[in-house]
Design a protein around this motif. Structure first.
Motif, PDB file in Angstrom:
ATOM      1  N   ALA A 167       0.833  -1.207   0.000  1.00  0.00           N
ATOM      2  CA  ALA A 167       0.000   0.000   0.000  1.00  0.00           C
ATOM      3  C   ALA A 167       0.867   1.256   0.000  1.00  0.00           C
ATOM      4  O   ALA A 167       0.556   2.237  -0.689  1.00  0.00           O
ATOM      5  CB  ALA A 167      -0.945  -0.007   1.200  1.00  0.00           C
ATOM      6  N   VAL A 168       1.947   1.235   0.760  1.00  0.00           N
ATOM      7  CA  VAL A 168       2.851   2.384   0.815  1.00  0.00           C
ATOM      8  C   VAL A 168       3.497   2.619  -0.545  1.00  0.00           C
ATOM      9  O   VAL A 168       3.515   3.740  -1.051  1.00  0.00           O
ATOM     10  CB  VAL A 168       3.927   2.184   1.912  1.00  0.00           C
ATOM     11  CG1 VAL A 168       5.000   3.265   1.833  1.00  0.00           C
ATOM     12  CG2 VAL A 168       3.285   2.142   3.289  1.00  0.00           C
ATOM     13  N   LEU A 169       3.990   1.550  -1.164  1.00  0.00           N
ATOM     14  CA  LEU A 169       4.637   1.700  -2.470  1.00  0.00           C
ATOM     15  C   LEU A 169       3.649   2.155  -3.539  1.00  0.00           C
ATOM     16  O   LEU A 169       3.981   2.992  -4.382  1.00  0.00           O
ATOM     17  CB  LEU A 169       5.301   0.385  -2.883  1.00  0.00           C
ATOM     18  CG  LEU A 169       6.505  -0.021  -2.033  1.00  0.00           C
ATOM     19  CD1 LEU A 169       6.984  -1.411  -2.432  1.00  0.00           C
ATOM     20  CD2 LEU A 169       7.623   0.986  -2.128  1.00  0.00           C
ATOM     21  N   GLN A 170       2.423   1.644  -3.485  1.00  0.00           N
ATOM     22  CA  GLN A 170       1.411   2.062  -4.440  1.00  0.00           C
ATOM     23  C   GLN A 170       1.078   3.544  -4.252  1.00  0.00           C
ATOM     24  O   GLN A 170       0.942   4.287  -5.223  1.00  0.00           O
ATOM     25  CB  GLN A 170       0.158   1.218  -4.297  1.00  0.00           C
ATOM     26  CG  GLN A 170      -0.891   1.532  -5.331  1.00  0.00           C
ATOM     27  CD  GLN A 170      -2.080   0.603  -5.261  1.00  0.00           C
ATOM     28  OE1 GLN A 170      -2.223  -0.179  -4.326  1.00  0.00           O
ATOM     29  NE2 GLN A 170      -2.945   0.684  -6.247  1.00  0.00           N
ATOM     30  N   LEU A 186      13.403   2.794   3.733  1.00  0.00           N
ATOM     31  CA  LEU A 186      12.519   3.053   2.601  1.00  0.00           C
ATOM     32  C   LEU A 186      12.282   4.545   2.403  1.00  0.00           C
ATOM     33  O   LEU A 186      12.519   5.084   1.317  1.00  0.00           O
ATOM     34  CB  LEU A 186      11.178   2.325   2.773  1.00  0.00           C
ATOM     35  CG  LEU A 186      10.133   2.639   1.697  1.00  0.00           C
ATOM     36  CD1 LEU A 186      10.591   2.130   0.339  1.00  0.00           C
ATOM     37  CD2 LEU A 186       8.785   2.060   2.064  1.00  0.00           C
ATOM     38  N   MET A 187      11.820   5.222   3.435  1.00  0.00           N
ATOM     39  CA  MET A 187      11.501   6.640   3.277  1.00  0.00           C
ATOM     40  C   MET A 187      12.758   7.479   3.059  1.00  0.00           C
ATOM     41  O   MET A 187      12.720   8.451   2.308  1.00  0.00           O
ATOM     42  CB  MET A 187      10.700   7.156   4.470  1.00  0.00           C
ATOM     43  CG  MET A 187       9.284   6.610   4.521  1.00  0.00           C
ATOM     44  SD  MET A 187       8.342   6.802   2.980  1.00  0.00           S
ATOM     45  CE  MET A 187       8.241   8.569   2.841  1.00  0.00           C
ATOM     46  N   ASP A 188      13.864   7.099   3.685  1.00  0.00           N
ATOM     47  CA  ASP A 188      15.113   7.826   3.443  1.00  0.00           C
ATOM     48  C   ASP A 188      15.488   7.750   1.966  1.00  0.00           C
ATOM     49  O   ASP A 188      15.888   8.747   1.367  1.00  0.00           O
ATOM     50  CB  ASP A 188      16.248   7.274   4.306  1.00  0.00           C
ATOM     51  CG  ASP A 188      16.085   7.604   5.777  1.00  0.00           C
ATOM     52  OD1 ASP A 188      15.398   8.607   6.091  1.00  0.00           O
ATOM     53  OD2 ASP A 188      16.628   6.866   6.616  1.00  0.00           O
ATOM     54  N   GLY A 189      15.334   6.570   1.378  1.00  0.00           N
ATOM     55  CA  GLY A 189      15.636   6.403  -0.040  1.00  0.00           C
ATOM     56  C   GLY A 189      14.679   7.177  -0.931  1.00  0.00           C
ATOM     57  O   GLY A 189      15.096   7.813  -1.896  1.00  0.00           O
ATOM     58  N   VAL A 190      13.397   7.123  -0.603  1.00  0.00           N
ATOM     59  CA  VAL A 190      12.387   7.850  -1.380  1.00  0.00           C
ATOM     60  C   VAL A 190      12.650   9.350  -1.321  1.00  0.00           C
ATOM     61  O   VAL A 190      12.626  10.042  -2.332  1.00  0.00           O
ATOM     62  CB  VAL A 190      10.974   7.521  -0.865  1.00  0.00           C
ATOM     63  CG1 VAL A 190       9.932   8.489  -1.409  1.00  0.00           C
ATOM     64  CG2 VAL A 190      10.599   6.077  -1.201  1.00  0.00           C
ATOM     65  N   ALA A 212      10.226   2.279  11.276  1.00  0.00           N
ATOM     66  CA  ALA A 212      10.202   1.092  12.136  1.00  0.00           C
ATOM     67  C   ALA A 212       9.808  -0.156  11.342  1.00  0.00           C
ATOM     68  O   ALA A 212      10.359  -1.238  11.572  1.00  0.00           O
ATOM     69  CB  ALA A 212       9.234   1.299  13.301  1.00  0.00           C
ATOM     70  N   LEU A 213       8.885   0.011  10.413  1.00  0.00           N
ATOM     71  CA  LEU A 213       8.403  -1.132   9.631  1.00  0.00           C
ATOM     72  C   LEU A 213       9.282  -1.453   8.438  1.00  0.00           C
ATOM     73  O   LEU A 213       9.509  -2.621   8.111  1.00  0.00           O
ATOM     74  CB  LEU A 213       6.976  -0.848   9.134  1.00  0.00           C
ATOM     75  CG  LEU A 213       5.897  -0.786  10.199  1.00  0.00           C
ATOM     76  CD1 LEU A 213       4.621  -0.179   9.627  1.00  0.00           C
ATOM     77  CD2 LEU A 213       5.632  -2.167  10.772  1.00  0.00           C
ATOM     78  N   PHE A 214       9.762  -0.422   7.764  1.00  0.00           N
ATOM     79  CA  PHE A 214      10.504  -0.578   6.505  1.00  0.00           C
ATOM     80  C   PHE A 214      11.779   0.268   6.560  1.00  0.00           C
ATOM     81  O   PHE A 214      11.844   1.337   5.935  1.00  0.00           O
ATOM     82  CB  PHE A 214       9.630  -0.162   5.312  1.00  0.00           C
ATOM     83  CG  PHE A 214       8.211  -0.649   5.411  1.00  0.00           C
ATOM     84  CD1 PHE A 214       7.910  -2.003   5.398  1.00  0.00           C
ATOM     85  CD2 PHE A 214       7.167   0.255   5.554  1.00  0.00           C
ATOM     86  CE1 PHE A 214       6.599  -2.447   5.512  1.00  0.00           C
ATOM     87  CE2 PHE A 214       5.853  -0.173   5.662  1.00  0.00           C
ATOM     88  CZ  PHE A 214       5.564  -1.529   5.638  1.00  0.00           C
TER      89      PHE A 214
END
Length: 110
Positions: free
Chosen positions: A25-28, A100-104, A95-97
């Motif tokens: 859902a996050v990636l979408q 991910l957000m740092d890369g995005v 915490a979950l991934f």
């Protein structure tokens, strides 16, 4: 989904609890360029009200983009008067991934 009612307005918004956030859902949600722009602006500026960004879409489409981000767990919205204030759920997402957000957020911008 957990429903969070604003004590001032009584308006309730659905947000997934941390354990309900799914990477799919996050990636979408982040795959759409308008939603990615919204997320980057919130990350850069901090808490932002809906409507403050000059987006090339109609108001109803903008509302849809914010709803997708909220329901996927990317942002948290709270009602303040007639506005919805938006914050990035970076702590939950980190915490979950991890990473991910740092890369995005570090990816090149157009």
């Amino acid at each position: 989904m957990t429903t969070v009612a604003n004590p001032d307005t009584g308006r309730a918004l659905d947000h997934p609890a941390r354990e309900q956030i799914r990477v799919e859902a996050v990636l979408q949600a982040l795959a759409d360029p308008i939603r990615l722009r919204i997320v980057r602006e919130i990350a850069d500026r901090g808490e932002l009200p809906c409507g403050v960004l000059d987006l090339p879409v109609s108001k109803s489409t903008c509302t849809h983009h914010y709803r997708v981000l909220r329901e996927s767990g990317v942002i948290h919205q709270r009602c303040v008067g007639t506005s919805r204030m938006n914050t990035l759920r970076k702590e939950d997402l980190d915490a979950l991934f991890p990473g991910l957000m740092d890369g995005v957020l570090a990816a090149p911008r157009d």
